[in-house]
Design an enzyme around this catalytic site. Structure first.
Site, PDB file in Angstrom:
ATOM      1  N   HIS A 188       0.829  -1.198   0.000  1.00  0.00           N
ATOM      2  CA  HIS A 188       0.000   0.000   0.000  1.00  0.00           C
ATOM      3  C   HIS A 188       0.875   1.263   0.000  1.00  0.00           C
ATOM      4  O   HIS A 188       0.613   2.220  -0.721  1.00  0.00           O
ATOM      5  CB  HIS A 188      -0.898  -0.034   1.234  1.00  0.00           C
ATOM      6  CG  HIS A 188      -1.869   1.079   1.268  1.00  0.00           C
ATOM      7  ND1 HIS A 188      -3.026   1.055   0.535  1.00  0.00           N
ATOM      8  CD2 HIS A 188      -1.824   2.270   1.877  1.00  0.00           C
ATOM      9  CE1 HIS A 188      -3.662   2.178   0.725  1.00  0.00           C
ATOM     10  NE2 HIS A 188      -2.967   2.935   1.544  1.00  0.00           N
ATOM     11  N   ARG A 290      -8.719  -0.648 -14.721  1.00  0.00           N
ATOM     12  CA  ARG A 290      -9.071  -1.640 -13.683  1.00  0.00           C
ATOM     13  C   ARG A 290     -10.539  -1.436 -13.293  1.00  0.00           C
ATOM     14  O   ARG A 290     -10.839  -0.691 -12.364  1.00  0.00           O
ATOM     15  CB  ARG A 290      -8.187  -1.450 -12.455  1.00  0.00           C
ATOM     16  CG  ARG A 290      -6.717  -1.841 -12.653  1.00  0.00           C
ATOM     17  CD  ARG A 290      -5.954  -1.626 -11.357  1.00  0.00           C
ATOM     18  NE  ARG A 290      -4.704  -2.343 -11.303  1.00  0.00           N
ATOM     19  CZ  ARG A 290      -3.506  -1.768 -11.345  1.00  0.00           C
ATOM     20  NH1 ARG A 290      -3.399  -0.463 -11.446  1.00  0.00           N
ATOM     21  NH2 ARG A 290      -2.406  -2.504 -11.263  1.00  0.00           N
ATOM     22  N   GLU A 415      -0.249 -13.291 -16.348  1.00  0.00           N
ATOM     23  CA  GLU A 415       0.039 -13.036 -14.930  1.00  0.00           C
ATOM     24  C   GLU A 415       0.473 -14.306 -14.209  1.00  0.00           C
ATOM     25  O   GLU A 415       0.767 -14.281 -13.026  1.00  0.00           O
ATOM     26  CB  GLU A 415      -1.202 -12.478 -14.228  1.00  0.00           C
ATOM     27  CG  GLU A 415      -1.741 -11.216 -14.862  1.00  0.00           C
ATOM     28  CD  GLU A 415      -2.835 -10.579 -14.039  1.00  0.00           C
ATOM     29  OE1 GLU A 415      -2.529  -9.669 -13.288  1.00  0.00           O
ATOM     30  OE2 GLU A 415      -3.996 -11.022 -14.155  1.00  0.00           O
ATOM     31  N   ASP A 439       1.363  -9.627 -10.460  1.00  0.00           N
ATOM     32  CA  ASP A 439       0.970 -11.008 -10.186  1.00  0.00           C
ATOM     33  C   ASP A 439       1.976 -12.005 -10.752  1.00  0.00           C
ATOM     34  O   ASP A 439       2.248 -13.023 -10.128  1.00  0.00           O
ATOM     35  CB  ASP A 439      -0.438 -11.287 -10.735  1.00  0.00           C
ATOM     36  CG  ASP A 439      -1.502 -10.813  -9.758  1.00  0.00           C
ATOM     37  OD1 ASP A 439      -1.355 -11.086  -8.557  1.00  0.00           O
ATOM     38  OD2 ASP A 439      -2.455 -10.139 -10.189  1.00  0.00           O
ATOM     39  N   CYS A 486       1.712  -4.045 -18.201  1.00  0.00           N
ATOM     40  CA  CYS A 486       0.892  -3.075 -17.471  1.00  0.00           C
ATOM     41  C   CYS A 486       1.058  -3.207 -15.967  1.00  0.00           C
ATOM     42  O   CYS A 486       0.313  -2.626 -15.201  1.00  0.00           O
ATOM     43  CB  CYS A 486      -0.579  -3.197 -17.857  1.00  0.00           C
ATOM     44  SG  CYS A 486      -1.285  -4.794 -17.423  1.00  0.00           S
TER      45      CYS A 486
END
Ligand code: PEP
Ligand code: MG
Length: 557
Positions: A188, A290, A415, A439, A486
């Site tokens: 975060h 997203r 991913e 990912d 991305c």
């Protein structure tokens, strides 16, 4: 300046260089012991009452000074400290012989559990309750309150990691850079720093010994913290920072390498704010929209009409430009109540992304219909892709459905290691692929992208990740189909050059990173990028790969 110069390392976020004083964020308080009180229950209750009152007062006071949304957040927290039901709960525990701190801990934790089981918005407030409990307990114990220290003068914040509640209130005029001992490039803290253009070093384990008042130099591009920097070091760093600023300002227009080779530089968007930022940063379009970010609070699947309006609002901001929409990526770090199986023990390996959508085909069909409808009315060139693809069969099924509903360009996100290794088969089915390096890294090194304790493994410079990307690049070249990145890796300017050398045709990133990546790409030819990529591919680990490239750069440029 006191002490000898010493360099600490971590994972750098952004490109900035900042010199300043350290202020440490106190570590979270340990859980108060479950030991019986040694004073009267009246005296314990008086301690608890005084702390509850003082906490509510502090929060309101801070709110008044902050104003705006911060004041609303802080007033809401103050109400929790004032809550009569919670106070009664504390009282009954004190009367049963517990200490004030243990009673506050238990009462707030009990209430948080009730909120958590209510789910949705209520569950999100459970974390706030924990924050208020910690503040009250700190008051009772007479120790520093957890959270960002208050100061009128600028400082560099050093913390174990930052919780969302801490970051919401950061004053960027005062906090000049962030250093965390935990957390990785997708934590975060790192995401916030990247979004705000705030230099940060995350996962810097040795920063745990830094103390208030230490002077440090933070060089985000190098991932270095220099403790007690010499005057000469500071001068050189600030000159470098100025050179980076000038090269950023000089690089404008579409992405292009020194030999004229074109690289589309696109933006990652989710919230309407990020769309504004993408437009302001002169993105050539959107490489990752997203969509799940629009519906994180929704309890039920949004209707076709609701979705269509949301998508149309984004498409109209990019007239004539490419917009790659990702269908809902529910699960693991982005749970959506209407798509996610809440009971999975291992959500990152569960029914997430396209797997969840195939299990709820009506939701997938509705979303594709909404995208197709909105695209028909827009001038944007709308492409669609699916997250968490692992097989060519899934790809064929998804692409087939998109084409049936009138979406011309349908692709797969790479991913998982399986989809990278099988990129030739996946590209035989898809119109394009886009690599989600966040990912892909987590699954390649088998390390949870949100877990601070394994954050050092979460590095896209890992040659294992780069070799997988190289497979995708080769498949792209063989088929002549577009192959982009991305994930956050595209936002690292030096890694961006390597990615182009590995055969990528476009890069999509947080808007704030576009200027630096544009500037860095313009310094190299495609041939040079390929040579740099070779160096990174043959390295033994992530640190060596990055070092091999940066050494080659300092010799040749
Ligand atoms: C990724 O995984 O790299 C990606 C771009 O998707 P997200 O970060 O939204 O999972
Ligand atoms: Mg992803």
């Amino acid at each position: 300046m006191t002490g000898t110069e010493r360099t600490l390392t971590g994972i750098g976020v952004g490109r900035g260089i900042v010199v300043g004083d350290v202020r440490r964020m106190p570590d979270p308080l340990p859980e108060p012991a479950h030991t019986p009180s040694t004073i009267s229950s009246e005296a314990e209750l008086a301690r608890a009452d005084a702390a509850l009152k003082a906490t509510a007062h502090d929060l309101r006071d801070r709110g008044e000074r902050a104003g705006g949304i911060a004041q609303e957040v802080l007033n809401a927290l103050a109400l929790m400290a004032d809550d009569p039901m919670l106070r009664d709960d504390v009282k009954s525990r004190v009367e049963r012989g517990l200490t004030a701190e243990r009673s506050v801990f238990e009462a707030f934790a009990g209430f948080a559990q009730v909120l958590e089981s209510a789910g949705g918005y209520m569950a999100e407030r459970a974390g706030d309750l924990g924050d208020v409990a910690n503040r009250v307990i700190a008051h009772i114990l007479g120790v520093s309150a957890p959270g960002v220290p208050e100061s009128d003068t600028p400082f560099i914040l050093v913390a174990r990691d930052l919780a969302p509640a801490d970051t919401a209130l950061l004053d960027f005029d005062i906090v000049r850079a962030l250093v965390t001992t935990d957390g990785g490039p997708t934590s975060h803290t790192a995401i916030l720093a990247r979004e705000k253009g705030l230099p940060a070093i995350v996962g810097a384990k040795s920063a745990k010994d830094l103390v208030d008042g230490d002077v440090i130099l933070v060089d985000a591009a190098e991932g270095e913290i220099v403790l007690h920097p010499s005057a000469a070091r500071i001068d050189a760093a600030l000159a470098e920072s100025e050179a980076r600023r000038v090269s950023r300002e000089n690089a404008s227009g579409p992405g292009q390498m020194a030999d004229g080779h074109k690289v589309a530089l696109l933006a990652n968007v989710g919230s309407p704010k990020s769309v504004d930022a993408a437009v302001a940063a002169l993105a050539e379009g959107v490489g990752l929209f997203r969509t799940e970010f629009l519906f994180l609070d929704a309890e039920t699947a949004p209707t076709i009409e609701t979705q269509q309006a949301e998508y149309a609002a984004v498409f109209e901001r990019f007239p004539g430009q490419k917009v790659v929409v990702r269908v809902l990526d529910a699960g693991a770090d982005k749970p959506l109540p209407f798509l996610t199986d809440a009971g999975e023990a291992n959500p990152a390996l569960g029914r997430r992304g396209i797997r969840a959508l195939f299990a709820h085909r009506d939701i997938l069909r509705d979303q594709l219909t909404a995208i197709a409808n909105a695209a028909r009315m827009a001038t944007a060139d709308v492409w669609v892709m699916a997250p968490m693809i692992s097989t060519a069969d899934e790809t064929a099924e998804f692409v087939g459905l998109c084409h049936e509903l009138g979406i011309k360009n349908a692709g797969a996100m790479v991913e998982t290691p399986s989809s990278a290794i099988l990129a030739d088969h996946i590209l035989a089915e898809a119109d394009f692929v886009s690599i989600g390096t966040n990912d892909l890294t987590q699954y390649t090194v088998a390390a949870d992208r949100l877990l601070g304790t394994v954050a050092d493994l979460q590095d896209p410079w890992n040659p294992a990740v780069l070799r997988l990307i190289s497979e995708v690049g080769k498949a792209g070249q063989a088929t002549g189909k577009p192959v982009g990145v991305c994930g956050e890796a595209a936002a690292d300017p030096m890694l961006a050059v390597v990615l182009i050398g590995l055969g990528m045709t476009s890069l999509s990133m947080s808007p704030i990173a576009l200027a630096d990546v544009r500037a860095e790409l313009s310094r190299f030819t495609l041939g040079e990028a390929r040579k740099l990529a070779e160096r990174a591919l043959s390295a033994r680990n992530a640190v060596d790969a990055k070092r091999a490239v940066s050494t080659a750069l300092s010799i040749t440029h």
